[in-house]
Design a protein around this motif. Structure first.
Motif, PDB file in Angstrom:
ATOM      1  N   ASN A   1      31.132 -24.725  12.356  1.00 12.84           N
ATOM      2  CA  ASN A   1      30.062 -24.596  13.157  1.00 12.84           C
ATOM      3  C   ASN A   1      29.618 -23.278  13.120  1.00 12.84           C
ATOM      4  N   ILE A   2      29.168 -22.847  14.205  1.00 13.24           N
ATOM      5  CA  ILE A   2      28.006 -21.967  13.728  1.00 13.24           C
ATOM      6  C   ILE A   2      28.992 -20.365  13.945  1.00 13.24           C
ATOM      7  N   GLN A   3      30.130 -20.775  15.143  1.00  9.95           N
ATOM      8  CA  GLN A   3      30.938 -19.732  15.629  1.00  9.95           C
ATOM      9  C   GLN A   3      31.829 -19.542  14.511  1.00  9.95           C
ATOM     10  N   ASP A   4      32.606 -21.193  13.440  1.00 13.04           N
ATOM     11  CA  ASP A   4      33.041 -20.259  12.414  1.00 13.04           C
ATOM     12  C   ASP A   4      32.484 -19.700  10.965  1.00 13.04           C
ATOM     13  N   ARG A   5      30.836 -20.084  11.167  1.00 10.53           N
ATOM     14  CA  ARG A   5      30.713 -19.297   9.828  1.00 10.53           C
ATOM     15  C   ARG A   5      30.297 -17.653  10.022  1.00 10.53           C
ATOM     16  N   ILE A   6      30.355 -17.589  11.615  1.00  5.27           N
ATOM     17  CA  ILE A   6      29.716 -16.082  11.715  1.00  5.27           C
ATOM     18  C   ILE A   6      30.902 -15.528  11.710  1.00  5.27           C
ATOM     19  N   LYS A   7      32.036 -15.865  11.485  1.00  8.03           N
ATOM     20  CA  LYS A   7      33.788 -15.292  11.644  1.00  8.03           C
ATOM     21  C   LYS A   7      34.218 -15.655  10.149  1.00  8.03           C
ATOM     22  N   ASN A   8      33.668 -16.328   9.053  1.00  9.25           N
ATOM     23  CA  ASN A   8      33.205 -16.397   7.641  1.00  9.25           C
ATOM     24  C   ASN A   8      32.830 -15.173   7.162  1.00  9.25           C
ATOM     25  N   ILE A   9      31.639 -14.901   7.282  1.00  2.00           N
ATOM     26  CA  ILE A   9      31.408 -13.589   7.070  1.00  2.00           C
ATOM     27  C   ILE A   9      31.953 -12.325   7.459  1.00  2.00           C
ATOM     28  N   ILE A  10      31.937 -12.301   8.790  1.00  2.00           N
ATOM     29  CA  ILE A  10      32.982 -11.493   9.040  1.00  2.00           C
ATOM     30  C   ILE A  10      34.124 -11.097   8.183  1.00  2.00           C
ATOM     31  N   ASP A  11      35.167 -11.973   7.725  1.00  2.00           N
ATOM     32  CA  ASP A  11      36.083 -12.528   6.787  1.00  2.00           C
ATOM     33  C   ASP A  11      35.687 -11.767   5.235  1.00  2.00           C
ATOM     34  N   ALA A  12      34.834 -12.996   4.915  1.00  2.00           N
ATOM     35  CA  ALA A  12      34.120 -12.212   3.608  1.00  2.00           C
ATOM     36  C   ALA A  12      33.740 -10.919   3.574  1.00  2.00           C
ATOM     37  N   LEU A  13      32.703 -10.148   4.575  1.00  2.00           N
ATOM     38  CA  LEU A  13      32.238  -8.818   3.633  1.00  2.00           C
ATOM     39  C   LEU A  13      33.336  -7.452   3.950  1.00  2.00           C
TER      40      LEU A  13
ATOM     41  N   GLY B   1      25.104  -3.357  15.892  1.00  2.83           N
ATOM     42  CA  GLY B   1      25.193  -2.404  17.627  1.00  2.83           C
ATOM     43  C   GLY B   1      24.905  -3.144  18.442  1.00  2.83           C
ATOM     44  N   VAL B   2      25.950  -4.354  18.779  1.00  4.81           N
ATOM     45  CA  VAL B   2      26.048  -4.507  20.112  1.00  4.81           C
ATOM     46  C   VAL B   2      28.029  -4.450  20.586  1.00  4.81           C
ATOM     47  N   ASP B   3      27.931  -4.789  22.083  1.00  3.50           N
ATOM     48  CA  ASP B   3      29.268  -4.748  22.190  1.00  3.50           C
ATOM     49  C   ASP B   3      30.760  -5.487  21.486  1.00  3.50           C
ATOM     50  N   PRO B   4      31.555  -5.068  21.301  1.00  2.00           N
ATOM     51  CA  PRO B   4      32.481  -5.344  20.517  1.00  2.00           C
ATOM     52  C   PRO B   4      33.004  -7.140  21.227  1.00  2.00           C
ATOM     53  N   THR B   5      33.274  -6.955  22.675  1.00  2.00           N
ATOM     54  CA  THR B   5      33.076  -8.504  23.461  1.00  2.00           C
ATOM     55  C   THR B   5      32.254  -9.574  22.651  1.00  2.00           C
ATOM     56  N   VAL B   6      31.295  -8.786  22.482  1.00  2.00           N
ATOM     57  CA  VAL B   6      30.413 -10.596  21.885  1.00  2.00           C
ATOM     58  C   VAL B   6      30.362 -10.870  20.926  1.00  2.00           C
ATOM     59  N   ILE B   7      30.554 -10.199  20.281  1.00  3.64           N
ATOM     60  CA  ILE B   7      31.128 -10.740  18.906  1.00  3.64           C
ATOM     61  C   ILE B   7      32.768 -12.077  18.622  1.00  3.64           C
ATOM     62  N   HIS B   8      33.823 -11.161  19.616  1.00  2.00           N
ATOM     63  CA  HIS B   8      34.872 -11.857  19.807  1.00  2.00           C
ATOM     64  C   HIS B   8      35.184 -12.456  20.503  1.00  2.00           C
ATOM     65  N   ASN B   9      34.447 -12.928  21.561  1.00  2.00           N
ATOM     66  CA  ASN B   9      33.624 -14.150  22.189  1.00  2.00           C
ATOM     67  C   ASN B   9      32.758 -14.776  21.373  1.00  2.00           C
ATOM     68  N   ILE B  10      32.345 -15.019  20.917  1.00  2.24           N
ATOM     69  CA  ILE B  10      31.780 -15.840  20.279  1.00  2.24           C
ATOM     70  C   ILE B  10      32.257 -16.634  19.462  1.00  2.24           C
ATOM     71  N   VAL B  11      33.193 -15.576  18.202  1.00  3.94           N
ATOM     72  CA  VAL B  11      34.308 -16.033  17.176  1.00  3.94           C
ATOM     73  C   VAL B  11      35.568 -16.979  17.925  1.00  3.94           C
ATOM     74  N   ALA B  12      35.567 -15.823  19.506  1.00  8.22           N
ATOM     75  CA  ALA B  12      36.872 -17.106  19.733  1.00  8.22           C
ATOM     76  C   ALA B  12      36.942 -18.528  20.836  1.00  8.22           C
ATOM     77  N   GLY B  13      35.505 -18.814  20.625  1.00 11.99           N
ATOM     78  CA  GLY B  13      34.634 -20.150  21.083  1.00 11.99           C
ATOM     79  C   GLY B  13      34.109 -19.885  22.603  1.00 11.99           C
ATOM     80  N   ARG B  14      34.210 -18.405  23.000  1.00  9.01           N
ATOM     81  CA  ARG B  14      34.574 -18.708  24.732  1.00  9.01           C
ATOM     82  C   ARG B  14      33.463 -18.454  24.609  1.00  9.01           C
ATOM     83  N   LYS B  15      32.495 -18.138  24.054  1.00 12.11           N
ATOM     84  CA  LYS B  15      30.608 -18.756  24.429  1.00 12.11           C
ATOM     85  C   LYS B  15      30.155 -20.127  23.769  1.00 12.11           C
TER      86      LYS B  15
END
Length: 125
Positions: free
Chosen positions: A5-17, A29-43
């Motif tokens: 899913n798209i959250q997993d793909r974003i997590k893969n980008i984070i890990d791969a880079l 340039g975004v608040d860290p909670t935004v990315i945390h919520n996306i990859v944790a599946g909260r959003k």
């Protein structure tokens, strides 16, 4: 294997880079909670603005893959990007190097946030 899913793909980008969720968010340039919520599946899904920032920030990431999961993570421009010197994300980095890199990412995020504030105050946004 099922399609990511798209959250997993974003997590893969984070890990791969070699980013952490926090350093990735600061790079965008975004608040860290935004990315945390996306990859944790909260959003359920990242916003268009987040997807756009990822695509514009990383030329080597294939937009079609990010949006649909089809193809590979790295687009055709990957070979062009690899010709440029890339930062090394080695596990052998010292704590001081990691701390300095995180501080730089933090400062870049702050600069971007200040630019946004200035732009909104000046009415140019």
């Amino acid at each position: 294997m099922s399609k990511l899913n798209i959250q997993d793909r974003i997590k893969n980008i984070i890990d791969a880079l070699g980013f952490t969720n926090r350093s990735f968010s600061l790079k965008l340039g975004v608040d860290p909670t935004v990315i945390h919520n996306i990859v944790a599946g909260r959003k359920s899904y990242p916003s268009f603005a987040i997807l756009e920032k990822i695509i514009l920030s990383f030329d080597n990431i294939d937009a079609k893959w990010l949006l649909t999961g089809k193809g590979s993570m790295y687009g055709a421009s990957r070979s062009l990007v690899l010709q440029e010197p890339m930062p090394e994300y080695s596990l052998a980095r010292s704590k001081k190097e990691v701390a300095l890199e995180n501080e730089i990412l933090h400062l870049k995020g702050q600069i971007e946030a200040y630019k946004n504030v200035i732009a909104s105050l000046s009415g140019s946004k």
